[in-house]
Design an enzyme around this catalytic site. Structure first.
Site, short mmCIF file in Angstrom:
data_model
loop_
_atom_site.label_atom_id
_atom_site.label_comp_id
_atom_site.label_asym_id
_atom_site.label_seq_id
_atom_site.Cartn_x
_atom_site.Cartn_y
_atom_site.Cartn_z
N CYS A 1 0.79 -1.24 0.00
CA CYS A 1 0.00 0.00 0.00
C CYS A 1 0.82 1.30 0.00
O CYS A 1 0.58 2.17 -0.83
CB CYS A 1 -0.99 0.04 1.15
N ARG B 1 6.00 -11.58 5.61
CA ARG B 1 5.43 -11.40 6.94
C ARG B 1 5.90 -12.53 7.85
O ARG B 1 6.02 -13.67 7.40
CB ARG B 1 3.90 -11.41 6.88
N GLN C 1 1.14 -11.07 -3.49
CA GLN C 1 -0.27 -10.71 -3.51
C GLN C 1 -0.67 -10.19 -4.88
O GLN C 1 0.11 -9.50 -5.52
CB GLN C 1 -0.53 -9.57 -2.51
N ASP D 1 -2.36 -7.63 -5.81
CA ASP D 1 -2.83 -6.48 -5.06
C ASP D 1 -3.30 -5.36 -5.99
O ASP D 1 -2.86 -5.28 -7.13
CB ASP D 1 -1.64 -5.96 -4.23
N HIS E 1 -4.82 -1.04 -5.49
CA HIS E 1 -5.37 0.04 -4.67
C HIS E 1 -6.11 1.00 -5.57
O HIS E 1 -5.58 1.43 -6.59
CB HIS E 1 -4.26 0.75 -3.91
N LYS F 1 -15.54 -3.87 5.11
CA LYS F 1 -14.93 -4.71 4.08
C LYS F 1 -15.82 -5.87 3.68
O LYS F 1 -16.76 -6.23 4.39
CB LYS F 1 -13.59 -5.25 4.57
N HIS G 1 -8.46 -1.23 -0.79
CA HIS G 1 -7.42 -2.26 -0.94
C HIS G 1 -8.17 -3.51 -1.40
O HIS G 1 -9.20 -3.84 -0.83
CB HIS G 1 -6.75 -2.64 0.37
ZN LIG Z 1 -3.26 -2.28 0.66
#
Ligand SMILES: [Zn+2]
Ligand SMILES: [Zn+2]
Length: 599
Positions: A297, A326, A344, A346, A348, A428, A474
């Site tokens: 992010c 992580r 990911q 991912d 945004h 979410k 996200h």
């Molecule tokens: Zn994010």
């Protein structure tokens, strides 16, 4: 694990692990206890029986189960007590429970029991004054809870196996004995699970991944880190290419970001404060500290902030297959499904509040399209709303939650509401995909965020020329490439559809006389973009067919005199006994069509 029924069953399973611990204590006397958490589909508890004369074996499981049933009948209560940290240390010392004392000492020193090597240095956690202990019969445990009220609520459970496990997953520590078990609300559900269990074992992605040479995870490399072998990499590349194409079609812009960034970014984002247990130790470069990224992010935010943005620029959608790292305790690592490094899918989205609903609709549609493409027909959708502790005004929450609800309703997606379970920074939607065995896997997540725009002071210039705050979404659709492949392997049992198969066609010449013809045919097929394996090994044809079947290759072509003379092909499809004779042209058209239709 956000939804309500999931939480209920986790409480049931965790409570059953306490019950099992009590049964072991009653049967074996001198037992030292490790920990007994909930895991995917069940629970475990770690025991040290070196103080007692016996060692647990599989033969003990029925005995322990009997004892547990006896204890259930007694309707024992799970009794909670809050005591001071010092009192707790004294208590567990008196009970001769060195592992619990160790956990408490850590809590006293670092404010957490979940330490990794470097958080030992950082003493920023708050040290709790009190801890909770739970007593069940004569078994006292250090535990956060929650638990059931009484053992009477445990109706259906089964102990599954025993394995060795190092205390805290560290081989320098003593080896404990771990009993795995599971529990369900009804006997029927448990029975079904036990039937499935055999099938689940056959579908274990770690086994299949090894047999098909897709990936490896080794001690030598490091726990939770994945090496993608060429065949796994082919599948990943196809998925990634498809993913990128579908995102670009929908107005996403692809970006790339580095693996590390200055620690300050993560302080600004709040990860450093709230997420520290999952972060790795910072590294020093010149005078600054850097962190291996746990999320993408902040990088996307910096791209957004590289220019002044106008309302005309919005929505902006940045997509990246971003690899993050992580810290996960070694005990919870599980093949591709739970790893320490993963990529990911991912993205945004930066948009105005007015645009939120339309953006969510589009993400939902994309999610459903993706799941369908990969063969997942069923899914569960949960909308999580405002928690007690949260940032942002009620008005903003109301607006965002309504946007999510509208989006779900307009796309005609059935959903459950999990009240108060949103993140502190926004509501979410979580989607779980259901595999062929009915198991739920974490799928797409769509998260609205009011927090980062504030923390990073993200702006755009509105119609009146004034600075305004955008909202962020996200979202991941597949989750991570690793977890998704793991899930896919178990869903299809390693038998991938033609478009994803690393090898699509296996060519086996009968003898040396057929080599040249077969190689030429192989080249021809390759020219159509097909992935071919011409196997010239000196093995019998039945052996080769078995080999190709074991490799789950969709098409097997045996090439002998007949094929050479007639210029036709004898086509064997994976898992089907019947052969089909067709011309080369027909065969190529058939395969290309299947690939095009993602079959
Ligand atoms: Zn994010
Ligand atoms: Zn507990």
């Amino acid at each position: 694990m956000e939804n309500k029924s999931q939480k209920r069953i986790e409480i049931l399973r965790h409570s059953t692990s306490h019950l099992m611990a009590l049964a072991v204590l009653e049967l074996f006397g001198n037992v030292k206890f490790g920990i007994g958490p909930v895991i995917e589909n069940g629970f475990y508890y770690d025991f040290d029986l070196t103080g007692s004369s016996s060692k647990l074996t599989e033969n003990d499981l029925p005995k322990i189960e009997e004892k547990m049933k006896e204890l259930i009948e007694k309707g024992l209560k799970f009794e909670k007590k809050e005591i001071s940290l010092e009192e707790a240390i004294g208590l567990f010392k008196k009970l001769n429970q060195p592992y619990k004392v160790e956990l408490l000492e850590d809590l006293k020193k670092y404010g957490t029991t979940e330490i990794n090597s470097w958080s030992l240095i950082s003493q920023s956690k708050q040290i709790p004054k009190t801890v909770t202990i739970y007593q069940l019969g004569k078994f006292i445990d250090l535990c956060r809870g929650p638990h059931l009220k009484s053992t009477k609520e445990i109706k259906a459970f089964k102990l599954l196996k025993i394995a060795g496990a190092y205390w805290r997953g560290n081989e320098k520590n003593p080896m404990l004995q771990r009993i795995y078990g599971t529990a369900f609300f009804t006997q029927k559900e448990l029975d079904q699970y036990l039937i499935n269990l055999k099938e689940i074992e056959k579908r274990d992605h770690r086994e299949i991944g090894k047999n098909l040479d897709f990936f490896s995870i080794s001690e030598e490399l490091g726990a939770g880190l994945v090496l993608w072998h060429p065949k796994g990499a082919i599948i990943r590349k196809i998925i990634e290419d498809f993913w990128k194409k579908e995102h670009e079609k929908r107005g996403y812009q692809l970006v790339y970001s580095p693996h590390i960034g200055k620690l300050n970014l993560w302080k600004k984002s709040g990860h450093w404060e709230f997420y520290r247990e999952n972060l790795y130790s910072p590294i020093k470069i010149d005078e600054d500290e850097y962190l291996i990224k746990p999320m993408n992010c902040p990088f996307h935010i910096l791209i957004y902030q590289s220019q002044i943005r106008s309302y005309r620029d919005l929505p902006l959608r940045y997509a990246e297959l971003g690899t993050v790292y992580r810290y996960e305790r070694s005990g919870v690592l599980h093949g591709l499904v739970r790893a320490r490094g993963f990529t990911q899918d991912d993205a945004h989205i930066f948009c105005t509040y007015e645009q939120l609903e339309k953006e969510i609709i589009d993400v939902l549609k994309l999610s459903i399209f993706m799941m369908k493409t990969f063969g997942f027909k069923n899914y569960q959708v949960v909308l999580s709303t405002k928690p007690k502790k949260s940032i942002g005004s009620d008005q903003i929450w109301e607006k965002a939650t309504q946007a999510l609800k509208n989006a779900l309703e307009k796309t005609k997606v059935k959903y459950e509401i999990d009240p108060g379970q949103g993140a502190f920074y926004g509501p979410k939607i979580d989607i779980k995909v259901i595999d062929v065995l009915g198991r739920a896997w974490q799928g797409p997540t769509i998260q609205v965020d009011f927090n980062f725009p504030e923390r990073f002071d993200i702006n755009y210039i509105d119609k009146n020329g004034k600075k305004a705050r955008p909202v962020m979404i996200h979202r991941t659709v597949l989750g991570s490439m690793e977890r998704f492949l793991g899930c896919l392997i178990e869903h299809c049992k390693g038998i991938f559809p033609v478009w994803l198969s690393p090898v699509q066609i296996y060519l086996a010449p009968v003898g040396k006389a057929h080599w040249q013809y077969t190689q030429k045919l192989g080249k021809e097929l390759e020219n159509f973009g097909l992935r071919v394996w011409v196997d010239l090994a000196r093995e019998t044809i039945p052996y080769k067919i078995r080999k190709a079947e074991n490799q789950k290759i969709p098409y097997i072509l045996v090439i002998g005199d007949k094929e050479m003379k007639s210029k036709t092909l004898n086509v064997r499809q994976h898992g089907k006994k019947k052969l089909k004779r067709m011309s080369k042209k027909q065969f190529i058209e058939k395969v290309l069509k299947e690939i095009k239709n993602k079959k």
